[in-house]
Each structure stands twice: as structure tokens, then as C-alpha cells.
Motif scaffolding. Structure first.
Motif, mmCIF file in Angstrom:
data_model
loop_
_atom_site.group_PDB
_atom_site.id
_atom_site.type_symbol
_atom_site.label_atom_id
_atom_site.label_comp_id
_atom_site.label_asym_id
_atom_site.label_seq_id
_atom_site.Cartn_x
_atom_site.Cartn_y
_atom_site.Cartn_z
ATOM 1 N N MET A 1 104.896 45.249 22.151
ATOM 2 C CA MET A 1 106.014 44.480 21.640
ATOM 3 C C MET A 1 106.193 43.260 22.543
ATOM 4 S SD MET A 1 106.654 46.471 19.160
ATOM 5 C CE MET A 1 107.979 45.499 18.456
ATOM 6 N N ASP A 2 105.919 42.089 21.974
ATOM 7 C CA ASP A 2 105.910 40.847 22.746
ATOM 8 C C ASP A 2 107.064 39.974 22.265
ATOM 9 O OD1 ASP A 2 105.374 38.444 23.990
ATOM 10 O OD2 ASP A 2 103.258 38.402 23.463
ATOM 11 N N GLY A 3 108.002 39.715 23.161
ATOM 12 C CA GLY A 3 109.177 38.928 22.793
ATOM 13 C C GLY A 3 108.957 37.435 22.824
ATOM 14 N N GLY A 4 107.707 36.988 23.039
ATOM 15 C CA GLY A 4 107.421 35.556 23.070
ATOM 16 C C GLY A 4 106.793 35.117 24.374
ATOM 17 N N SER A 5 105.841 35.884 24.879
ATOM 18 C CA SER A 5 105.205 35.543 26.150
ATOM 19 C C SER A 5 104.411 34.249 26.032
ATOM 20 C CB SER A 5 104.284 36.679 26.604
ATOM 21 O OG SER A 5 103.230 36.858 25.680
ATOM 22 N N ASP A 6 104.304 33.515 27.148
ATOM 23 C CA ASP A 6 103.548 32.267 27.145
ATOM 24 C C ASP A 6 102.302 32.374 28.037
ATOM 25 O OD1 ASP A 6 104.758 32.357 29.592
ATOM 26 O OD2 ASP A 6 105.868 30.479 29.385
ATOM 27 N N ASP A 7 101.876 33.618 28.310
ATOM 28 C CA ASP A 7 100.646 33.809 29.071
ATOM 29 C C ASP A 7 99.507 34.126 28.088
ATOM 30 O OD1 ASP A 7 101.179 36.402 28.281
ATOM 31 O OD2 ASP A 7 101.804 37.080 30.268
ATOM 32 N N ASN A 8 98.467 34.796 28.539
ATOM 33 C CA ASN A 8 97.320 35.058 27.659
ATOM 34 C C ASN A 8 97.317 36.479 27.099
ATOM 35 O OD1 ASN A 8 96.816 36.249 30.122
ATOM 36 N ND2 ASN A 8 94.608 35.890 30.070
ATOM 37 N N THR A 9 98.522 37.053 26.907
ATOM 38 C CA THR A 9 98.626 38.416 26.368
ATOM 39 C C THR A 9 97.904 38.548 25.028
ATOM 40 O OG1 THR A 9 100.739 38.813 27.467
ATOM 41 C CG2 THR A 9 100.228 40.198 25.572
ATOM 42 N N PHE A 10 98.142 37.603 24.144
ATOM 43 C CA PHE A 10 97.554 37.690 22.803
ATOM 44 C C PHE A 10 96.031 37.704 22.884
ATOM 45 C CE2 PHE A 10 95.836 35.409 19.063
ATOM 46 C CZ PHE A 10 96.115 36.367 18.106
ATOM 47 N N GLN A 11 95.456 36.857 23.718
ATOM 48 C CA GLN A 11 94.000 36.783 23.817
ATOM 49 C C GLN A 11 93.416 38.070 24.395
ATOM 50 O OE1 GLN A 11 92.123 34.215 22.513
ATOM 51 N NE2 GLN A 11 90.538 35.794 22.808
ATOM 52 N N ILE A 12 94.114 38.669 25.365
ATOM 53 C CA ILE A 12 93.661 39.943 25.936
ATOM 54 C C ILE A 12 93.622 41.018 24.854
ATOM 55 C CG2 ILE A 12 94.278 41.819 27.523
ATOM 56 C CD1 ILE A 12 95.414 39.668 29.399
ATOM 57 N N VAL A 13 94.685 41.087 24.043
ATOM 58 C CA VAL A 13 94.744 42.076 22.967
ATOM 59 C C VAL A 13 93.633 41.836 21.945
ATOM 60 C CG1 VAL A 13 96.130 42.946 21.049
ATOM 61 C CG2 VAL A 13 97.210 42.499 23.252
ATOM 62 N N LYS A 14 93.425 40.568 21.558
ATOM 63 C CA LYS A 14 92.380 40.252 20.581
ATOM 64 C C LYS A 14 90.996 40.620 21.117
ATOM 65 C CE LYS A 14 92.724 38.684 17.140
ATOM 66 N NZ LYS A 14 92.913 39.336 15.820
ATOM 67 N N ASP A 15 90.764 40.360 22.400
ATOM 68 C CA ASP A 15 89.465 40.702 22.998
ATOM 69 C C ASP A 15 89.240 42.213 22.973
ATOM 70 O OD1 ASP A 15 88.969 38.044 23.471
ATOM 71 O OD2 ASP A 15 89.512 38.110 25.594
ATOM 72 N N LEU A 16 90.294 42.974 23.258
ATOM 73 C CA LEU A 16 90.182 44.434 23.224
ATOM 74 C C LEU A 16 89.927 44.932 21.806
ATOM 75 C CD1 LEU A 16 93.038 45.407 25.714
ATOM 76 C CD2 LEU A 16 90.605 45.855 26.034
ATOM 77 N N PHE B 1 102.684 43.137 18.354
ATOM 78 C CA PHE B 1 103.751 42.560 17.544
ATOM 79 C C PHE B 1 104.472 41.510 18.379
ATOM 80 C CE2 PHE B 1 103.092 46.927 16.238
ATOM 81 C CZ PHE B 1 103.047 46.850 14.851
ATOM 82 N N GLN B 2 104.615 40.325 17.849
ATOM 83 C CA GLN B 2 105.348 39.271 18.550
ATOM 84 C C GLN B 2 106.514 38.821 17.698
ATOM 85 O OE1 GLN B 2 103.632 35.267 19.283
ATOM 86 N NE2 GLN B 2 104.188 35.609 21.425
ATOM 87 N N ASN B 3 107.710 39.072 18.202
ATOM 88 C CA ASN B 3 108.941 38.664 17.528
ATOM 89 C C ASN B 3 109.994 38.373 18.583
ATOM 90 O OD1 ASN B 3 107.795 41.110 15.576
ATOM 91 N ND2 ASN B 3 108.546 39.340 14.424
ATOM 92 N N SER B 4 110.885 37.454 18.285
ATOM 93 C CA SER B 4 112.024 37.256 19.183
ATOM 94 C C SER B 4 112.888 38.499 19.136
ATOM 95 C CB SER B 4 112.829 36.023 18.760
ATOM 96 O OG SER B 4 113.305 36.171 17.432
ATOM 97 N N ASP B 5 113.537 38.832 20.245
ATOM 98 C CA ASP B 5 114.350 40.039 20.290
ATOM 99 C C ASP B 5 115.602 39.782 21.118
ATOM 100 O OD1 ASP B 5 113.681 40.508 23.129
ATOM 101 O OD2 ASP B 5 111.707 41.081 22.379
ATOM 102 N N LEU B 6 116.449 40.793 21.195
ATOM 103 C CA LEU B 6 117.710 40.697 21.927
ATOM 104 C C LEU B 6 117.601 41.285 23.325
ATOM 105 C CD1 LEU B 6 120.118 41.702 19.016
ATOM 106 C CD2 LEU B 6 119.524 39.401 19.798
ATOM 107 N N GLY B 7 116.392 41.385 23.838
ATOM 108 C CA GLY B 7 116.187 41.958 25.163
ATOM 109 C C GLY B 7 115.223 43.125 25.108
ATOM 110 N N VAL B 8 114.932 43.680 26.288
ATOM 111 C CA VAL B 8 113.896 44.705 26.396
ATOM 112 C C VAL B 8 114.211 45.945 25.572
ATOM 113 C CG1 VAL B 8 114.911 45.663 28.512
ATOM 114 C CG2 VAL B 8 112.487 46.045 28.016
ATOM 115 N N TYR B 9 115.481 46.369 25.504
ATOM 116 C CA TYR B 9 115.804 47.593 24.768
ATOM 117 C C TYR B 9 115.739 47.383 23.261
ATOM 118 C CZ TYR B 9 117.159 49.406 29.304
ATOM 119 O OH TYR B 9 117.141 49.808 30.620
ATOM 120 N N ASP B 10 116.038 46.178 22.798
ATOM 121 C CA ASP B 10 115.844 45.866 21.388
ATOM 122 C C ASP B 10 114.356 45.931 21.049
ATOM 123 O OD1 ASP B 10 116.465 45.005 18.763
ATOM 124 O OD2 ASP B 10 116.061 42.919 19.311
ATOM 125 N N ALA B 11 113.515 45.397 21.936
ATOM 126 C CA ALA B 11 112.063 45.454 21.725
ATOM 127 C C ALA B 11 111.574 46.903 21.713
ATOM 128 C CB ALA B 11 111.356 44.669 22.821
#
Length: 209
Positions: free
Chosen positions: A1-16, A27-37
Motif C-alpha cells: 500500500m503506497d500512499g504516494g512515494s517518490d522513490d523507486n518503489t514502483f520500479q522495484i515491484v515491477k522488476d520483482l 496499490f498506490q492511492n492517497s490516504d489519510l495516514g498509515v492506519y488508513d492505508a
């Protein structure tokens, strides 16, 4: 659950995923904090057991999930937990401390089981509609564990599950929420047969709240 990271998380997941790990979902969506995610993660999860691992924490050994899987396959319990190795000092644990051994209900009123050490049976959570309470921005995982404890017994696995990095919201004393103030009301409802002892502990400040 990705709240909008700006690192290379997506590319790591795609490579795997391209390497054959098709079971990994992202899943990447804006959220209301870690517990909402985490609540969203609960809704998306399909497996038998639920485990949460923060982005700055990591499993203790390469075969941790394999050894835990063996233990869980032989248990009828709905919640299982072990320990974590702490990295960095916090208000509630010190660097290189193994946190925190076996818990009973009364110890859980004094301190929480570290979230990176605990496994929940998804069917149990769904049956009792247990989710994270977003009104507790810091201690919702503690509240979550106590709600589980009111419904089922836990089993202690007596093994280190993960490396826990201090420095997140739960280890920053500048952040507060209403969790402690509401214990006398909420847990009288959750544990009516034990609440007289809880009340005595609160009165004598054994819980340090």
C-alpha cells in the motif's frame, strides 16, 4: 500500500513481478495516514494470514516467513506473535533490545506488542469487523491488538520476527492522541470481567499513563 512515494518503489515491484513474483500486489492511492492505508490493505488482502511490515523495517532472517509458516500451520490460534530487534533508541525500547517477550492481557495495558512481530488470521478479523481506528493517529495498532485480545487468545512464537527501526510516529514523544485517556471507558466494555483489576492498576499508576 503506497500512499504516494517518490522513490523507486514502483520500479522495484515491477522488476520483482517481471522476475516471476506475480503474487506481489502494489496499490498506490492517497490516504489519510498509515492506519488508513493498513485498513485498505486489509480490504485487498486475500491470504489466510495478515502481516504488516513498515517501509523502514525488515524481516530478521531470509527464512523468517518460512519458519513462521510452519508454526502457523500447526496452530488453531487466530493471532500469533514473536519479538523484534530494535534499531535506535525510543521512549519505549533501546537500541539492540529484543522486544518484548510474552504478553498477557494485563501486560498489554502497559505496553503494546510490536506490530512488526504479529500475525492475524484474516478470517478472524473479518468475522469480528476489526479495523484500525483512525481517531488514534499514533496508537491505533495498540487499540487494534486489544480489540483482538478481547475476542481471542494469542500464541507466543518465541522467535525474532523482524528488525524494527525507531523514529516513526510511535517512537516520537512529540505526537500524542487520545488513546490513553479513553482506556477506562473503552476497555471496561471490552474486558468487563477484568476491569476492576484494570481500574486498580490505573488508580495506582502502574500503567504509567
Amino acid at each position: 500500500m503506497d500512499g504516494g512515494s517518490d522513490d523507486n518503489t514502483f520500479q522495484i515491484v515491477k522488476d520483482l513481478q517481471n522476475s516471476g513474483f506475480k503474487q506481489i500486489k502494489w496499490f498506490q492511492n492517497s490516504d489519510l495516514g498509515v492506519y488508513d492505508a493498513m485498513n485498505r490493505g486489509l480490504r485487498e488482502a486475500k491470504g489466510k494470514w495478515i502481516y504488516f511490515l513498515g517501509s523502514d523495517d525488515w524481516l530478521y532472517e531470509n527464512h523468517t516467513l518460512e519458519s513462521v509458516s510452519v508454526a502457523l500451520s500447526n496452530t488453531h490460534f487466530n493471532v500469533a506473535y514473536g519479538d523484534v530487534l530494535i534499531h535506535g533508541d525510543s521512549d519505549w525500547a533501546k537500541d539492540q533490545e529484543i522486544y518484548a517477550g510474552e504478553f498477557d492481557v494485563f501486560r498489554m495495558l502497559k505496553k503494546n506488542i510490536c506490530h512488526q512481530s504479529i500475525f492475524y488470521k484474516r478470517e478472524f478479523l473479518n468475522f469480528h469487523h476489526i479495523q484500525f481506528d483512525l481517531s488514534y493517529p499514533i496508537n491505533s495498532d495498540w487499540d487494534f491488538n486489544l480489540k483482538c485480545c478481547a475476542k481471542t487468545k494469542f500464541i507466543y512464537l518465541n522467535k525474532i520476527i523482524a528488525n524494527f527501526s525507531s523514529g516513526g510516529l510511535s517512537t516520537n514523544s512529540k505526537f500524542k492522541d487520545s488513546f490513553f485517556e479513553e482506556i477506562p471507558i473503552k476497555y471496561k466494555q471490552l474486558f468487563p470481567s477484568k476491569f476492576r483489576v484494570f481500574a486498580w492498576n490505573l488508580k495506582n499508576k502502574i500503567l504509567n499513563i
